[in-house]
Design an enzyme around this catalytic site. Structure first.
Site, short mmCIF file in Angstrom:
data_model
loop_
_atom_site.label_atom_id
_atom_site.label_comp_id
_atom_site.label_asym_id
_atom_site.label_seq_id
_atom_site.Cartn_x
_atom_site.Cartn_y
_atom_site.Cartn_z
N ARG A 93 0.87 -1.19 0.00
CA ARG A 93 0.00 0.00 0.00
C ARG A 93 0.90 1.23 0.00
O ARG A 93 2.08 1.13 0.39
CB ARG A 93 -0.88 0.01 1.25
CG ARG A 93 -1.85 -1.15 1.27
CD ARG A 93 -2.84 -1.04 2.43
NE ARG A 93 -3.69 -2.21 2.42
CZ ARG A 93 -3.94 -2.99 3.48
NH1 ARG A 93 -3.41 -2.71 4.65
NH2 ARG A 93 -4.71 -4.05 3.38
N ARG A 188 -14.30 0.62 20.13
CA ARG A 188 -13.15 0.88 19.27
C ARG A 188 -13.58 1.54 17.96
O ARG A 188 -12.80 2.22 17.30
CB ARG A 188 -12.41 -0.44 19.01
CG ARG A 188 -11.03 -0.27 18.46
CD ARG A 188 -10.25 -1.58 18.49
NE ARG A 188 -10.77 -2.56 17.53
CZ ARG A 188 -10.18 -3.72 17.28
NH1 ARG A 188 -9.07 -4.06 17.89
NH2 ARG A 188 -10.71 -4.56 16.41
N ARG A 199 -16.18 -11.51 14.61
CA ARG A 199 -15.13 -11.50 15.64
C ARG A 199 -15.61 -12.19 16.93
O ARG A 199 -14.85 -12.87 17.59
CB ARG A 199 -14.68 -10.06 15.94
CG ARG A 199 -13.78 -9.51 14.84
CD ARG A 199 -13.35 -8.09 15.09
NE ARG A 199 -12.87 -7.47 13.87
CZ ARG A 199 -11.64 -7.56 13.40
NH1 ARG A 199 -10.74 -8.23 14.06
NH2 ARG A 199 -11.29 -6.97 12.27
N1 LIG Z 1 -8.37 -3.33 30.19
C1 LIG Z 1 -9.09 -2.59 29.35
N2 LIG Z 1 -10.11 -1.86 29.79
C2 LIG Z 1 -10.87 -1.13 28.96
N3 LIG Z 1 -10.68 -1.06 27.62
C3 LIG Z 1 -9.66 -1.78 27.11
C4 LIG Z 1 -8.80 -2.58 27.94
N4 LIG Z 1 -7.89 -3.18 27.13
C5 LIG Z 1 -8.15 -2.77 25.88
N5 LIG Z 1 -9.20 -1.92 25.86
C6 LIG Z 1 -9.82 -1.31 24.68
O1 LIG Z 1 -10.44 -2.36 23.97
C7 LIG Z 1 -10.33 -2.15 22.57
C8 LIG Z 1 -9.69 -3.37 21.93
O2 LIG Z 1 -8.34 -3.47 22.33
P1 LIG Z 1 -7.18 -3.84 21.28
O3 LIG Z 1 -7.38 -3.10 20.00
O4 LIG Z 1 -5.89 -3.68 22.01
O5 LIG Z 1 -7.51 -5.41 21.05
P2 LIG Z 1 -6.72 -6.48 20.18
O6 LIG Z 1 -6.78 -7.74 20.95
O7 LIG Z 1 -5.38 -5.98 19.81
O8 LIG Z 1 -7.64 -6.57 18.89
P3 LIG Z 1 -7.23 -7.01 17.36
O9 LIG Z 1 -6.82 -8.47 17.46
O10 LIG Z 1 -8.52 -6.81 16.60
O11 LIG Z 1 -6.12 -6.12 16.90
C9 LIG Z 1 -9.51 -0.89 22.38
O12 LIG Z 1 -10.40 0.18 22.10
C10 LIG Z 1 -8.81 -0.69 23.72
O13 LIG Z 1 -8.58 0.67 24.01
#
Ligand SMILES: Nc1ncnc2c1ncn2[C@@H]1O[C@H](COP(=O)(O)OP(=O)(O)OP(=O)(O)O)[C@@H](O)[C@H]1O
Length: 244
Positions: A93, A188, A199
Site C-alpha cells: 500500500r 473501538r 469477531r
Molecule cells: N483493560 C481494558 N479496559 C478497557 N478497555 C480496554 C482494555 N484493554 C483494551 N481496551 C480497549 O479495547 C479495545 C480493543 O483493544 P485492542 O485493540 O488492544 O484489542 P486487540 O486484541 O489488539 O484486537 P485485534 O486483534 O482486533 O487487533 C480498544 O479500544 C482498547 O482501548
C-alpha cells in the site's frame, strides 16, 4: 528450555493478579529439569537468553487488548522487543516499504517457501497469503531482542508444531467476558455489525481452545488494564534484566 523463574506467573490457569503475585516458580510441564534448584536454573536461563532470546507468542480474541498491552510494553522498552516482519503476496500500500512493513513476494515464491518449510505459520486472508518465516524470527532472536508473534489460534497451533528454538512462551489475553469484549469492540469503532459478529464467533473458538490443558503458558484476564499490564510485563522480567 522452558523452565524459568517469574515473579508473577502461573501455567495454564486463568488467575487474578492477586493470586498470581504469590506464585514465584513457574515451569512447563514437559520440562525435563524442573527439579533443579531455582537459583541454578535461573542463571542457566539468563545466560541462554542473552545469546538467543525466547520469542513470545501472543494470542487472544480480537478486541481482547493484545495491541493495547503490546503498545504499552514496547513503549516502555523500545529496544527490547520487536515484531517479526511477515511475508505477504499482497501488493504494497502507499507508504509501505519492502522489508520493513512486510516482505512483499510473488505467489510462486510464497508457495516455494511453504514447500521448503520456511514458515512457522502461514494463512490466507481475502485472497492474499501471509506468513511468518523462521528466518525473520531467528534474526530478531539473534539480535538480542524478544520477538513478538501476535497470531490467531491457527498460528499458535502451527508454531507449536514447528521446531522454533528456544521454545517460545505462549500467552493468551482474555477479555473478562464476551459482553465486555463486545462493548470494547463497539467502543473501538472499527467494526460493522457483520464484522463484529464474526469477531465474536471467532472469539468463542479462541476461548474454547485456551481453556484446554496446556494450550498456553499464561492466561491474562484483561479486566483492569493496569493490573493486566503488570502481569504481562512481569512475564518478561528476567529477560529484561538480562537484556539490560
Ligand atoms: N483493560 C481494558 N479496559 C478497557 N478497555 C480496554 C482494555 N484493554 C483494551 N481496551 C480497549 O479495547 C479495545 C480493543 O483493544 P485492542 O485493540 O488492544 O484489542 P486487540 O486484541 O489488539 O484486537 P485485534 O486483534 O482486533 O487487533 C480498544 O479500544 C482498547 O482501548
Amino acid at each position: 528450555m522452558s523452565l524459568f523463574i517469574s515473579g508473577v506467573a502461573i501455567v495454564n490457569k486463568p488467575v487474578s493478579f492477586m493470586k498470581l503475585s504469590s506464585c514465584l516458580l513457574c515451569w512447563h510441564s514437559s520440562s525435563p529439569i524442573h527439579k533443579i534448584a531455582a537459583p541454578a536454573v535461573s542463571k542457566i536461563f539468563i545466560r541462554k537468553m542473552s545469546s538467543n532470546c525466547r520469542a513470545a507468542v501472543i494470542s487472544g480474541p480480537s478486541g481482547g487488548g493484545k495491541s493495547t498491552l503490546l503498545t504499552k510494553l514496547m513503549g516502555e522498552y523500545p529496544n527490547s522487543f520487536a515484531f517479526s516482519v511477515s511475508h505477504t503476496t499482497r501488493k504494497p500500500r502507499p507508504g509501505e516499504s519492502d522489508g520493513k512493513d512486510y516482505h512483499f513476494v510473488q505467489k510462486e515464491k510464497f508457495i516455494e517457501m511453504i514447500s521448503n518449510q520456511e514458515f512457522l505459520e502461514h494463512a490466507e486472508f481475502s485472497g492474499n497469503m501471509y506468513g511468518t518465516s523462521k528466518k525473520s524470527v531467528n534474526d530478531i532472536q539473534k539480535s538480542g531482542k524478544i520477538c513478538i508473534l501476535d497470531v490467531e489460534i491457527n498460528g499458535v497451533k502451527s508454531i507449536k508444531k514447528s521446531d522454533l528454538q528456544p521454545t517460545p512462551r505462549y500467552i493468551f489475553i482474555k477479555p473478562p467476558s464476551i459482553e465486555i469484549l463486545k462493548s470494547r469492540l463497539e467502543g473501538r469503532g472499527t467494526e460493522t455489525p457483520e464484522s463484529l459478529q464474526k469477531r465474536l464467533d471467532t472469539a468463542a473458538e479462541a476461548l474454547d481452545y485456551a481453556s484446554k490443558d496446556g494450550a498456553y503458558d499464561y492466561i491474562i484476564i484483561n479486566d483492569s488494564l493496569e493490573d493486566a499490564y503488570k502481569i504481562f510485563k512481569n512475564i518478561f522480567k528476567d529477560d529484561l534484566k538480562s537484556l539490560q
